[in-house]
Structure formats: C-alpha cells, structure tokens
Design a protein around this motif. Structure first.
Motif, PDB file in Angstrom:
ATOM      1  N   VAL A 289       0.849  -1.199   0.000  1.00 53.42           N
ATOM      2  CA  VAL A 289       0.000   0.000   0.000  1.00 53.42           C
ATOM      3  C   VAL A 289       0.882   1.246   0.000  1.00 53.42           C
ATOM      4  N   ALA A 290       1.935   1.201   0.809  1.00 54.26           N
ATOM      5  CA  ALA A 290       2.852   2.337   0.844  1.00 54.26           C
ATOM      6  C   ALA A 290       3.487   2.540  -0.529  1.00 54.26           C
ATOM      7  N   GLY A 291       3.760   1.432  -1.202  1.00 57.49           N
ATOM      8  CA  GLY A 291       4.346   1.513  -2.545  1.00 57.49           C
ATOM      9  C   GLY A 291       3.406   2.214  -3.511  1.00 57.49           C
ATOM     10  N   ILE A 292       2.121   1.870  -3.423  1.00 57.48           N
ATOM     11  CA  ILE A 292       1.145   2.503  -4.314  1.00 57.48           C
ATOM     12  C   ILE A 292       1.030   3.984  -3.984  1.00 57.48           C
ATOM     13  N   LEU A 293       1.129   4.294  -2.689  1.00 55.35           N
ATOM     14  CA  LEU A 293       1.112   5.699  -2.282  1.00 55.35           C
ATOM     15  C   LEU A 293       2.290   6.433  -2.915  1.00 55.35           C
ATOM     16  N   ILE A 294       3.442   5.774  -2.892  1.00 59.46           N
ATOM     17  CA  ILE A 294       4.632   6.399  -3.493  1.00 59.46           C
ATOM     18  C   ILE A 294       4.384   6.658  -4.977  1.00 59.46           C
ATOM     19  N   MET A 295       3.785   5.664  -5.641  1.00 57.51           N
ATOM     20  CA  MET A 295       3.528   5.837  -7.072  1.00 57.51           C
ATOM     21  C   MET A 295       2.611   7.030  -7.309  1.00 57.51           C
ATOM     22  N   ASN A 296       1.547   7.076  -6.506  1.00 64.41           N
ATOM     23  CA  ASN A 296       0.577   8.155  -6.641  1.00 64.41           C
ATOM     24  C   ASN A 296       1.243   9.516  -6.480  1.00 64.41           C
ATOM     25  N   VAL A 297       2.027   9.630  -5.412  1.00 65.35           N
ATOM     26  CA  VAL A 297       2.651  10.923  -5.133  1.00 65.35           C
ATOM     27  C   VAL A 297       3.703  11.255  -6.186  1.00 65.35           C
ATOM     28  N   MET A 298       4.392  10.221  -6.675  1.00 57.96           N
ATOM     29  CA  MET A 298       5.379  10.469  -7.727  1.00 57.96           C
ATOM     30  C   MET A 298       4.705  10.958  -9.004  1.00 57.96           C
ATOM     31  N   LEU A 299       3.551  10.361  -9.296  1.00 53.61           N
ATOM     32  CA  LEU A 299       2.837  10.801 -10.496  1.00 53.61           C
ATOM     33  C   LEU A 299       2.437  12.270 -10.363  1.00 53.61           C
ATOM     34  N   ILE A 300       1.972  12.627  -9.171  1.00 57.11           N
ATOM     35  CA  ILE A 300       1.623  14.030  -8.938  1.00 57.11           C
ATOM     36  C   ILE A 300       2.864  14.899  -9.095  1.00 57.11           C
ATOM     37  N   ALA A 301       3.976  14.401  -8.544  1.00 55.65           N
ATOM     38  CA  ALA A 301       5.225  15.163  -8.628  1.00 55.65           C
ATOM     39  C   ALA A 301       5.610  15.392 -10.090  1.00 55.65           C
ATOM     40  N   VAL A 302       5.423  14.357 -10.920  1.00 58.06           N
ATOM     41  CA  VAL A 302       5.797  14.495 -12.326  1.00 58.06           C
ATOM     42  C   VAL A 302       4.953  15.585 -12.986  1.00 58.06           C
ATOM     43  N   SER A 303       3.640  15.579 -12.681  1.00 57.59           N
ATOM     44  CA  SER A 303       2.826  16.594 -13.353  1.00 57.59           C
ATOM     45  C   SER A 303       3.058  17.984 -12.757  1.00 57.59           C
ATOM     46  N   GLN A 304       3.418  18.029 -11.458  1.00 53.22           N
ATOM     47  CA  GLN A 304       3.721  19.331 -10.849  1.00 53.22           C
ATOM     48  C   GLN A 304       5.018  19.897 -11.404  1.00 53.22           C
ATOM     49  N   ARG A 305       5.929  18.993 -11.730  1.00 56.12           N
ATOM     50  CA  ARG A 305       7.264  19.456 -12.112  1.00 56.12           C
ATOM     51  C   ARG A 305       7.505  19.320 -13.598  1.00 56.12           C
ATOM     52  N   THR A 306       6.441  19.389 -14.368  1.00 55.81           N
ATOM     53  CA  THR A 306       6.577  19.268 -15.819  1.00 55.81           C
ATOM     54  C   THR A 306       7.617  20.241 -16.358  1.00 55.81           C
ATOM     55  N   ARG A 307       7.503  21.507 -15.948  1.00 53.97           N
ATOM     56  CA  ARG A 307       8.395  22.527 -16.504  1.00 53.97           C
ATOM     57  C   ARG A 307       9.834  22.230 -16.162  1.00 53.97           C
ATOM     58  N   GLU A 308      10.030  21.755 -14.917  1.00 53.35           N
ATOM     59  CA  GLU A 308      11.378  21.435 -14.484  1.00 53.35           C
ATOM     60  C   GLU A 308      11.950  20.288 -15.320  1.00 53.35           C
ATOM     61  N   ILE A 309      11.101  19.310 -15.628  1.00 59.01           N
ATOM     62  CA  ILE A 309      11.565  18.176 -16.431  1.00 59.01           C
ATOM     63  C   ILE A 309      11.921  18.653 -17.838  1.00 59.01           C
ATOM     64  N   GLY A 310      11.061  19.529 -18.385  1.00 58.09           N
ATOM     65  CA  GLY A 310      11.342  20.095 -19.698  1.00 58.09           C
ATOM     66  C   GLY A 310      12.666  20.830 -19.689  1.00 58.09           C
ATOM     67  N   LEU A 311      12.883  21.584 -18.638  1.00 59.50           N
ATOM     68  CA  LEU A 311      14.120  22.340 -18.536  1.00 59.50           C
ATOM     69  C   LEU A 311      15.321  21.413 -18.453  1.00 59.50           C
ATOM     70  N   LEU A 312      15.200  20.359 -17.632  1.00 56.60           N
ATOM     71  CA  LEU A 312      16.308  19.409 -17.506  1.00 56.60           C
ATOM     72  C   LEU A 312      16.653  18.839 -18.875  1.00 56.60           C
ATOM     73  N   LYS A 313      15.616  18.583 -19.672  1.00 51.70           N
ATOM     74  CA  LYS A 313      15.882  18.069 -21.015  1.00 51.70           C
ATOM     75  C   LYS A 313      16.589  19.131 -21.848  1.00 51.70           C
ATOM     76  N   ALA A 314      16.134  20.365 -21.717  1.00 51.45           N
ATOM     77  CA  ALA A 314      16.731  21.439 -22.506  1.00 51.45           C
ATOM     78  C   ALA A 314      18.199  21.630 -22.165  1.00 51.45           C
ATOM     79  N   VAL A 315      18.561  21.453 -20.900  1.00 49.79           N
ATOM     80  CA  VAL A 315      19.964  21.643 -20.545  1.00 49.79           C
ATOM     81  C   VAL A 315      20.756  20.357 -20.714  1.00 49.79           C
ATOM     82  N   GLY A 316      20.149  19.367 -21.340  1.00 52.65           N
ATOM     83  CA  GLY A 316      20.944  18.217 -21.758  1.00 52.65           C
ATOM     84  C   GLY A 316      20.753  16.943 -20.969  1.00 52.65           C
TER      85      GLY A 316
END
Lengths: 402, 227
Positions: A289-316
């Motif tokens: 259950v804790a694992g699924i919670l981690i997945m859930n929160v990570m998914l939220i983190a990914v959508s919250q940090r979309t711009r940051e991920i885009g930027l990381l890609k832009a800087v290589g």
C-alpha cells in the motif's frame, strides 16, 4: 551524472516538498514497523513454545497407548479391536534397550489431598525415581521418590511448592502425613518452584510411586511412558527398540504411538514459523500500500514538475538521467522510511517486552532484512511508471507557458 | 555550422494537421548573430526548438557541424544539447528549489563533472554577471533580471557554441532587458553563435542578420552591414 549528484538532487527535491515527503516516509515506516513487530510476535511465540519443550527434558521419547489408524465401521469392527493398555511391565521392559538411559512410567489422576483441616484437589502423578532426572525436576527440600521395585507401593509423596504452601502454610511439611484420596502418604520432599510447562503446572501436583497411584485409582495401566535416550544420535535406535519391544510384548501388534520430543518440537516449530510468515505477509501488504502511495505521489510530482523536467531536457538531461532522478527520489524516500520503520519496530518490540516479559519478542534478522528490502524494492518498482512518464515528457510542451 | 534543408513540422491539433513549418531552408555560419522575428504562430519558436533539438522535424534534414542530427537517438540528442547548445527562455525556467549556484551547476552536473570543477566554473560565471553576492539565493529571492542572468550563466556553463534565446527580454523591464541583451551580445562577441527569437523590432534590428517568418516560412532574410 554522478550517483552522488543524483542523490543530492533527489534530496533537494524531497526537501522542497516537506509535507508529502513526511507522509510518504511515515507510510513506509508504518509498513516496515508492522512487519518487524508482527514477525517479532510470531517469533516470540515460537521461541516460547520451543523453550517450554526444552524444559521438559532432553532426548525425550514419549509412548502413548493406542495408535491412530483408519478403521472401517462395519459390524464387528469395534469388537475385533482389543485395545491393549500400557502396563508397568511394558515400561520396565523398555529399559532393557541399550539406547535407552532412563524410563519413567506415568500414571496420572486427580485426587483430594488433605492435611489437617485443609484439603485441595490436585493432579497426582504416579511415577518412579527416574522421572526426576528425565524431567529435570528440582527438589527444594527433602528427597525425591526413592529408587526401588516399581511394583511395590510405598506411602510416600513429593509435593509441589504451591501444594505445600496451601496445605502447610509456613509449617514444616517434611515428615508429615497427608491424605490422598483414601490413603495416607508421608511427605518426603518438596519440589522447587518451576512454573508452567506446556499447561502443566508442576507446582500444583503431588508425586507418588507409580504402584501407589495405580492402587489409589484401582488401575493397572499407564497414561504414558517417558523415555530418555542415551544421546541425540541414539534417538532413532531407541525409537526402533521401543517399537520392537512393545510389538513383542503385545502379540506382534504395534498398538502404541511413539513420538520423540524433537518431532513434536519440529511440528510446533513449523506451525509457528508458518504463522510468523503469515502475519509477516499480512504486514507486508501495508508495504505494498505504501508503494502505491509512493507511485501516486510520484505521479503528482511528475505533473507538478513538468516545466522542471522540460528544462532538464533542454539543458541536456537524457531520458535515462530523468528516470534516474525520479528513481533516486523513490529510493531515498523508501530508504528513509524503512530506516524509520526499523527504529519504530524495534521500539515497539521493547514496549511489548515490557508489557509481556514472558514472550521473548525479537524480530528475526531475516524479517528485518526482508522488510527493508521489500520497502526499497516497492519504492523503486512503483516509481518506474512515474519515472518513465517523466522521461517521455515532450520538452516543448513542458516548457511552453509559465 | 547549422544547416537546415527543407525542414517542415506538422502538429496534430484537434485531429487536424497544422503546418507550423513549411520547408524552411536556412544556413548559419559560426559566430553569426541572427534574430528571428514574426507574428505569433508564425513558427519562430518551433524553428528554434528544432534547431535546439528539443523538437524533431517532420521532414527535412538538419546538419549540425556537418553531422545529420535528425537521425540521432534521444540519448544522443541530449548529449548534443548538453555540449553544443545553450537555451535561454522568456520565463527563465530556473529550478525553484535550487540556489543560483546550483542552477548554474546543473548542466555540468548532468554531464558528470566533479563538484569542485562545477563550483569553480559557476562562481566564475556568477562573478562575471555581477551575481557574486547571490550565489546562495533561490530564484524566488532574485529579481527578474537577476534570474535571467542566472539562466544565461546556466546556458553558457558548458561553453556551448550555439546560444538560443526565446524572447529573453520578454518578461523583463527595460533596464534589466538592456543588461541581458548586453550579456548576450558580449557572448556573441566572444564567438558564440546567437539565435534570438523576439517580438521586439528594436531588439531584432540589433542583429547582423534578421529573419522574418510568416506562416511557417522565412519571408525575409536581411543582412545588415555592421556600422
């Protein structure tokens, strides 16, 4: 990117969202602590039973009358069976085996034991002098039953500590006569306090010579025979001899059950290990259950940090590196959670030890290792999907807008 | 150094194909200073993203330093971006949790540079852009101009040959905008190829070569003779 830099970046990310980090860590910690405490309880129960058995004596073989067999229910089936009881002579014959060190016949009943104006219902054990050594009994005062002809009744008894306290109070008990049933016995010894063993409290019983007990209850049978083998290696030989001797004496029919203490112990051990595994498994569900919670929160983190991920890609940052960064977070989270859980679980064990000192609760090492490993692996496994989603993000879309 | 040959890019918008770029052919020499202007939706940003390898062309060939980069895998493209290209965005895109120094170190960190090496280079850039005092500040503690200077420092930390700037002054006041333009032009002076997307004609005119885009195609390619 160096692993240390991945972890540092992940650590900074975790610190950036303290509330979600705390919640996930706590969820993981509860899962790990639950596994630790539950397996500790199971293991405690197992050890408790094993200790109790070991206290019964070592290299012990027990012979019961009767044998479990499948029988039909046709007419005459019951008539055809002649249950042969165990007798004192059976027991004495067993002593002839070279693999056997000691034999103690056991006739057990219950009788009213009285002294002066007091009386008390107590289990009365009829046995021989050998029993003391086989069962590791300690005599506090006086002596145990004297060796001698087991067929000869003798009006002497050895009483348990509780019986002594109840009947005699502070008065001396040795040399006094007590009445057991309708006979008088002289108290020649008092057993030391030993407490409960497998639900049988030796403090509350009275021990008399086996012939006396048989006379008291007007029987000539035995409840069981306790045998101590010469050594652990000779247990099997002793068991074979016992089977052969009994078969010879019972007209070629083996109508007794012979169990070694080890076999009984092994059975309990298996049962309780299975129990430990079962409760550990149930607790492990909370890790999932804790694992699924981690997945859930990570998914939220990914959508919250979309711009940051885009930027990381832009800087290589290569897709692999983005996945690594999110893995790093999951690994850190679950490791911290697991570490916290271990601390919590061990603290829980200490509390249980305080409350129930008889139960030797200790988390088995394998359970601790398995719990931590499961926590970290679920953490990683459940972050695979969010990490891949992050790595696949289109940088142009991620960077557009504010 | 940059050679685009009949590059087109088609987006699917609501099931309808939309031509963002229609066969753009463009060559840029090392050390050029090019501004890219045009109305919204003319495809300037798309072209910039394709040059920066953030986006893939639907058709056409893109040679970077004589090598076809359109066929590279994602991992290889990331490497090219890391080593040859620097991005500066209108909205800075600094990582909010990282300090100015850490933001600047990020590309080097991704490239696997050691901590002391990164630190030395980042401090050097902070000082060069007048941000020496701000190393430990997080982006929300910096002004817009300071943020953009941190972003430029981050874009140049790996010594890229090409600097791509998408409306770098679009979100700044005039004074900060001027400082940023000065830094970018200084970088160009030092030999960096600069491609600047802007709405601002005044800023666009500063470049030696001005491209005007209309409807996904280059409508005008002006080369100003330097005064």
């Amino acid at each position: 990117m160096k692993p240390i830099d991945v972890l540092r970046f992940a650590w900074i990310s975790l610190r950036g969202y303290p509330a979600r980090t705390l919640l996930m860590t706590v969820a993981m910690a509860i899962g790990v602590a639950a596994v630790l405490i539950f397996t500790a309880l199971g293991e405690g129960a197992r050890r408790y039973v094993v200790d109790q058995f070991s206290a019964l004596g070592t290299n012990l073989i027990i012979v019961f009358p009767g044998r479990s067999e499948t029988a039909g229910t046709g007419p005459g089936m019951f008539l055809g069976q002649t249950p042969r009881d165990l007798t004192l002579d059976d027991a004495l014959a067993l002593a002839r085996s070279r693999a056997v060190r000691r034999v103690a016949p056991l006739a057990v009943g219950s009788a009213l034991v009285s002294f002066g104006g007091r009386n008390r219902e107590a289990p009365v054990i009829g046995t021989t002098a050998e029993w003391e050594a086989i069962r590791n009994m300690q005599v506090a005062h006086g002596v145990f039953l004297p060796p001698g002809d087991p067929h000869a009744p003798s009006p002497v008894c050895v009483i348990g500590a509780t019986v002594r306290d109840e009947l005699f109070g502070t008065a001396p008990a040795l040399g006094q006569f007590v009445r057991i049933g309708d006979r008088r016995f002289r108290v020649i010894g008092v057993l030391a306090t030993q407490g409960q063993h497998m639900g049988f409290n030796t403090d509350e019983m009275v021990v008399v010579p086996v012939a006396s007990a048989q006379a008291l209850y007007n029987i000539n049978t035995l409840l069981r025979i306790l045998i101590e083998a010469r050594s652990r290696d000779e247990l099997d030989a002793a068991k074979r001899d016992i089977t052969r001797i009994i078969r010879d004496r019972h007209q070629g029919e083996l109508d007794v059950t012979v169990v070694t203490q080890d076999a009984v112990l092994a059975t309990f051990d298996r049962v309780l290990t299975a129990l430990t595994l079962a409760v550990g498994g149930i607790a492990a569900v909370s890790l999932g259950v804790a694992g699924i919670l981690i997945m859930n929160v990570m998914l939220i983190a990914v959508s919250q940090r979309t711009r940051e991920i885009g930027l990381l890609k832009a800087v290589g940052a290569a897709p692999r590196q983005i996945r690594l960064l999110f893995f790093g977070e999951a690994v850190l989270l679950s490791s911290i959670g697991a570490a916290l859980g271990v601390v919590l679980g061990l603290a829980g064990n200490l509390v249980i030890l305080r409350v129930y000192p008889v139960l030797p609760v200790t988390t088995p090492a394998w359970a601790a290792v398995a719990a931590v490993a499961t926590a970290v692996i679920t953490g990683i496994a459940f972050s695979i999907m969010p990490a891949r989603r992050a790595a696949r993000l289109d940088p142009v879309l991620a960077l557009s807008g504010r | 150094m940059i050679s685009l040959d009949r590059i087109s890019r088609v987006f699917q918008v609501g099931g309808q194909p939309v031509q963002a770029l229609r066969g753009v052919t463009l060559k840029m020499e090392p050390g050029e200073y090019v501004s890219l202007m045009g109305p919204s939706g003319s495809g300037k940003s798309t072209l910039l993203n394709i040059v920066g390898l953030l986006d893939r062309a639907s058709n056409g060939t893109y040679l970077l330093d004589g090598k076809d980069v359109t066929a590279l895998s994602d991992e290889e493209q990331a490497r090219v971006r890391r080593e040859k290209i620097g991005f500066v965005f209108q909205f800075f895109h600094l990582v909010p949790r990282l300090s100015a120094l850490q933001n600047i170190e990020l590309p080097m960190s991704l490239a696997g540079a050691s901590a002391p090496e990164r630190h030395a280079r980042a401090v050097e850039l902070l000082n060069a852009y007048g941000l020496g005092e701000r190393a430990g500040h997080r982006p929300d503690q910096l002004s817009g101009g300071q943020r953009q200077r941190v972003a430029i420092a981050r874009a140049t930390v790996m010594h890229p040959a090409i600097l791509l700037a998408d409306e770098p002054t679009g979100n700044l006041d005039r004074a900060s905008g001027k400082e940023v333009v000065k830094i970018l032009e200084d970088l160009h002076e030092s030999g960096v190829t600069l491609l600047l997307v802007t709405h601002d004609p005044e800023l666009g005119r500063r470049a030696q070569r001005q491209l005007h885009m209309v409807d996904g195609a280059i409508a005008e390619d002006l080369r100003a003779t330097r005064a």
